[in-house]
Write a protein that holds these residues in place. Sequence first.
Motif, short mmCIF file in Angstrom:
data_model
loop_
_atom_site.label_atom_id
_atom_site.label_comp_id
_atom_site.label_asym_id
_atom_site.label_seq_id
_atom_site.Cartn_x
_atom_site.Cartn_y
_atom_site.Cartn_z
N LEU A 61 10.93 -9.77 -27.27
CA LEU A 61 11.56 -8.56 -28.28
C LEU A 61 10.88 -7.66 -28.58
O LEU A 61 9.73 -7.76 -29.09
CB LEU A 61 12.44 -9.58 -29.17
CG LEU A 61 13.39 -8.60 -30.26
CD1 LEU A 61 14.30 -7.88 -29.57
CD2 LEU A 61 13.83 -9.48 -31.41
N SER A 62 11.43 -6.61 -28.46
CA SER A 62 10.68 -5.09 -28.90
C SER A 62 11.67 -4.42 -29.69
O SER A 62 12.79 -4.35 -29.22
CB SER A 62 9.78 -4.47 -27.91
OG SER A 62 11.08 -4.15 -26.84
N CYS A 63 11.14 -3.53 -30.57
CA CYS A 63 11.99 -2.52 -31.25
C CYS A 63 11.34 -1.19 -31.13
O CYS A 63 10.32 -1.13 -31.17
CB CYS A 63 11.88 -2.96 -32.69
SG CYS A 63 12.84 -4.64 -32.95
N GLY A 64 12.34 -0.30 -31.06
CA GLY A 64 11.81 1.15 -30.72
C GLY A 64 10.97 1.85 -32.13
O GLY A 64 10.01 2.71 -31.82
N LEU A 65 11.37 1.39 -33.25
CA LEU A 65 10.73 2.00 -34.42
C LEU A 65 9.59 1.15 -34.93
O LEU A 65 9.82 0.76 -36.12
CB LEU A 65 11.94 2.22 -35.43
CG LEU A 65 12.81 3.45 -35.12
CD1 LEU A 65 13.81 3.15 -34.21
CD2 LEU A 65 13.30 4.04 -36.52
N ASP A 66 8.98 0.86 -34.21
CA ASP A 66 7.69 -0.21 -34.40
C ASP A 66 6.56 0.29 -33.83
O ASP A 66 6.42 0.43 -32.70
CB ASP A 66 8.36 -1.62 -33.87
CG ASP A 66 7.23 -2.59 -34.18
OD1 ASP A 66 6.39 -2.58 -34.84
OD2 ASP A 66 7.98 -3.99 -33.82
N PRO A 67 5.38 0.07 -34.37
CA PRO A 67 3.88 0.49 -34.00
C PRO A 67 3.86 -0.68 -32.78
O PRO A 67 2.87 -0.42 -32.02
CB PRO A 67 3.22 0.48 -35.16
CG PRO A 67 3.62 -0.38 -36.05
CD PRO A 67 5.43 0.02 -36.13
#
Length: 317
Positions: A247-253
């Motif tokens: 899982l990845s999130c766009g607003l995440d370094p």
Amino acid sequence: MPPAHPDAEALLELIRAAGRPAFETLSPTEARRVYAAGRTVLQPDPVDVAETRALMAGTVPLRLYRGVGTMPAEVLPCLLYLHGGGWVFGDLDTHDGVCRRLANDARCCVVSVDYRLAPEHPFPAAIEDAAAALAWVARNAAELGIDGARIAVGGDSAGGNLAAVLALMGRDGSLPRSVFQALLYPATDLTMASGSYARITEGVPLTATTMRWFIDHYTPDPASRQDWRASPLRATSLAGLPPALVLSCGLDPLCDEARHYAERLAAEGVRVTALHLGDHIHGLLTMGRLIGMADGITTFVAAALSDAWRTPPGATP
């Protein structure tokens, strides 16, 4: 920075209005207090499970959950769960709600690990504790009512990092092999080389600067960040690892390194489900009181686990 989902934007506005200090401006002790205090604001009330039990894997505290509807004598598949918190904070209580939901939704046993934290216990203390926990659970599976052939590893953020390392260790034979890895917005490269560190620099709880603070505490020796046990993306090969959910999130370094890890897994022959939430922030699974998507994503993670356990190893689907 990509535009935020309305729920994420409302949460960010709440944080701004509250004047919550950035973690990197605090001492680790103060950061732990602030993080723990946010639990009642951000997380829904914990759901009931069939059983919770305090355990010890040597010196490592564990908490076992058995999902609602399971019977006391039933042998269940197991998820060994590693909590997030940048290797600096987080504990059995901060991720209690997530573990309860996963136990219920996947109808399984979840064992949560209270590994040692930095800076008091820098790398590789956390991975040593996580490894000891996995070995102990596998060794005592029968007594715990766990199917030793169906043990998965998983975690969020720093916990996703630790879970990825456990999967590598299992592949290489130094630990029992896991059958699945659930990597939820994981840190995979502590050298901070990916492009999302340049994009996500302000306006969200986890920025590149915050991540530097975590990494400096966990790996005070910069050379250790090249070690695959700290940066699993730097492992020579990912071939032969168990299937994964990333899982990845766009607003995440951590966005780009998580997506790169999923791409490498797939390129090296590992079955991967890669789920990218372009308009959400790091940590959303522990923000379900304010971010509506958290409930559905937790259900999705549980479904991925159930699917992985559906067919025993070596059986014909």
